[in-house]
Write an enzyme that holds these catalytic residues in place. Structure first.
Site, mmCIF file in Angstrom:
data_model
loop_
_atom_site.group_PDB
_atom_site.id
_atom_site.type_symbol
_atom_site.label_atom_id
_atom_site.label_comp_id
_atom_site.label_asym_id
_atom_site.label_seq_id
_atom_site.Cartn_x
_atom_site.Cartn_y
_atom_site.Cartn_z
ATOM 1 C CG ASP A 92 -9.872 0.165 5.032
ATOM 2 O OD1 ASP A 92 -9.609 -0.082 3.643
ATOM 3 O OD2 ASP A 92 -9.196 -0.550 5.943
ATOM 4 C CD GLN A 97 -3.392 -4.386 6.825
ATOM 5 O OE1 GLN A 97 -3.170 -3.435 5.883
ATOM 6 N NE2 GLN A 97 -4.154 -5.482 6.152
ATOM 7 C CE LYS A 157 -3.923 -2.362 2.148
ATOM 8 N NZ LYS A 157 -4.701 -2.798 3.286
#
Ligand code: NDP
Length: 296
Positions: free
Chosen positions: A121, A98, A54
Site C-alpha cells: 500500500d 484493510q 483484491k
C-alpha cells in the site's frame, strides 16, 4: 464534449495483463509465485467487498492470495503477531491491512509494523520518506495508477503545471510527490486554499482528490488540461444511487483535453497497481529485475 476519455478500465486491464505475463515468466523461469496477504479486521461490508475483489484479482494474475479475517474485537497484540508472522513468511511478498481499522487499534502503529519491503500500500513511514526523497519505494496504489495514466497520455510530464486538490496521506500528498518526481511544477490545494478556482485554472494537469461530489466545475479547468478525477462519491439522483467524482464531468469534459470518468477511471487502476506492487516486491525480494512500466 471535446475531451479524450481516459479509459481506466481498459488501461487497468492492460496493466493486469502485463502483471500476469510477468508472473507467468517468474514461475516458469525461477519457480517463484508472488503472494499477497490481505488482513481484514471486523465486518465492515464495504471493506469485505474490497478484500474479496483484491483476492480474486490476485488469483487471476496468477499470484497466491492469503486472506486473514480477524474478529472486530481482535487485540493489537494479536494483530501485530500476525503481521510479524507474515513479515517472516517468504511466501508472502505483499501485506495489506484493510483500512479503516476498528477504533481500538492504532492504524499508524499497525501499518508501521509491516516490513516496508512488503508494504504494497506504500503507507509505511519508511516508504513515505523514500518517496519524498526520490528514492526507490513502494508507492501508494491510487496515485501510482494516476501517474501511469498521465505518463501514457502525455509521454513526458516535465515542466507541466500540476495542481492536486486534496492533501491526504493516501492520495493527495503522494500524488504531488510523484508529479514532482516527473518534474512537474506542483501546487497542492486543500480546504484552506484561497481562490481555489484560480489555482485550478493554472493547471495543465488537475488531480481532484477531495471527496466532495462534482465540486470542480468546467470553468475552473484550463482549456486542454488533463483532468484526473480520484473522487468516488455515492449520491442520490432522480431516485437512484449514482457514483460521481469530485469534478463535474459534463462541464469539465467540454473544456479539458482529457479526462477520467467516474466510474471507470482511476478506480480500476487502484487494484491493478496493488498487483503491480506485489509483483515488484516479489522481484525485489528475489534480486530480480523489476517489471518495466509498472513502478514509479
Ligand atoms: P480525505 O478526506 O482524506 O482528504 C480530502 C482532502 O480534500 C483534504 O486534504 C481536504 O483538505 C480536501 N478538501 C476537502 N474539502 C475541500 C474543499 N472544499 N476545497 C478544497 N479542498 C478540500 O480523502 P482521500 O484523499 O482519502 O480521498 C479523496 C477522494 O478520493 C474520496 O472521494 C475517496 O473516496 C476517493 N478515493 C478514491 C480511490 C480510488 O481508488 N479511486 C482511492 C482513495 C480515495 P484539508 O486537508 O484542508 O481538510
Amino acid at each position: 464534449m471535446s475531451a479524450k476519455i481516459i479509459d481506466g478500465k481498459a488501461f487497468a486491464a492492460g496493466v493486469r495483463g502485463r502483471v500476469a505475463s510477468h508472473v507467468a515468466r517468474l514461475k516458469a523461469d525461477h519457480g517463484i509465485t508472488p503472494g499477497l496477504a490481505v488482513v481484514l479486521v471486523g465486518e465492515d461490508p464495504a471493506s469485505e467487498v474490497y478484500v474479496r475483489s483484491k483476492g480474486k484479482s490476485t488469483v487471476e494474475a496468477g499470484m497466491n492470495s492469503y486472506e486473514h479475517k480477524l474478529d472486530a474485537d481482535t487485540s493489537e497484540a494479536t494483530l501485530l503477531a500476525l503481521i510479524d508472522a507474515l513479515n517472516k513468511d517468504p511466501a508472502v511478498n505483499g501485506i495489506l491491512v484493510q483500512l479503516p481499522l476498528p477504533k481500538h487499534l492504532d492504524a499508524d502503529l499497525v501499518i508501521n509494523a509491516i516490513d516496508p519491503a512488503k508494504d504494497v500500500d506504500g503507507f509505511h513511514i519508511s516508504n513515505v520518506g523514500l518517496l519524498g526523497t526520490g528514492q526507490k519505494s513502494m508507492v501508494p496504489c491510487t496515485p501510482l495508477g494516476c501517474l501511469m495514466m498521465l505518463r501514457d497520455h502525455h509521454g513526458s510530464l516535465s515542466g507541466l503545471d500540476a495542481v492536486v486538490v486534496g492533501r491526504s496521506n493516501i492520495v493527495g500528498k503522494p500524488m504531488a510527490q510523484l508529479l514532482l518526481g516527473d518534474s512537474c511544477t506542483v501546487t497542492i490545494a486543500h480546504s484552506r486554499t484561497k481562490d481555489l478556482a484560480e489555482v485550478c485554472r493554472r493547471a495543465d494537469i488537475l488531480v481532484a482528490a477531495v471527496g466532495r461530489p462534482e465540486m470542480i466545475p468546467g470553468d475552473w479547468v484550463k482549456p486542454g488540461a488533463t483532468v484526473i478525477d480520484v473522487g468516488i462519491n455515492r449520491i442520490e439522483r432522480d431516485g437512484k444511487t449514482k457514483l460521481v467524482g469530485d469534478v463535474h464531468y459534463a462541464s469539465c469534459a467540454e473544456v479539458a483535453g482529457a479526462i477520467t470518468p467516474v466510474p471507470g477511471g482511476v478506480g480500476p487502476m487502484t487494484i491493478a497497481c496493488l498487483l503491480a506492487n506485489t509483483l515488484t516486491a516479489a522481484c525485489r525480494a528475489n534480486g530480480l529485475p523489476e517489471p518495466e512500466g509498472l513502478t514509479a
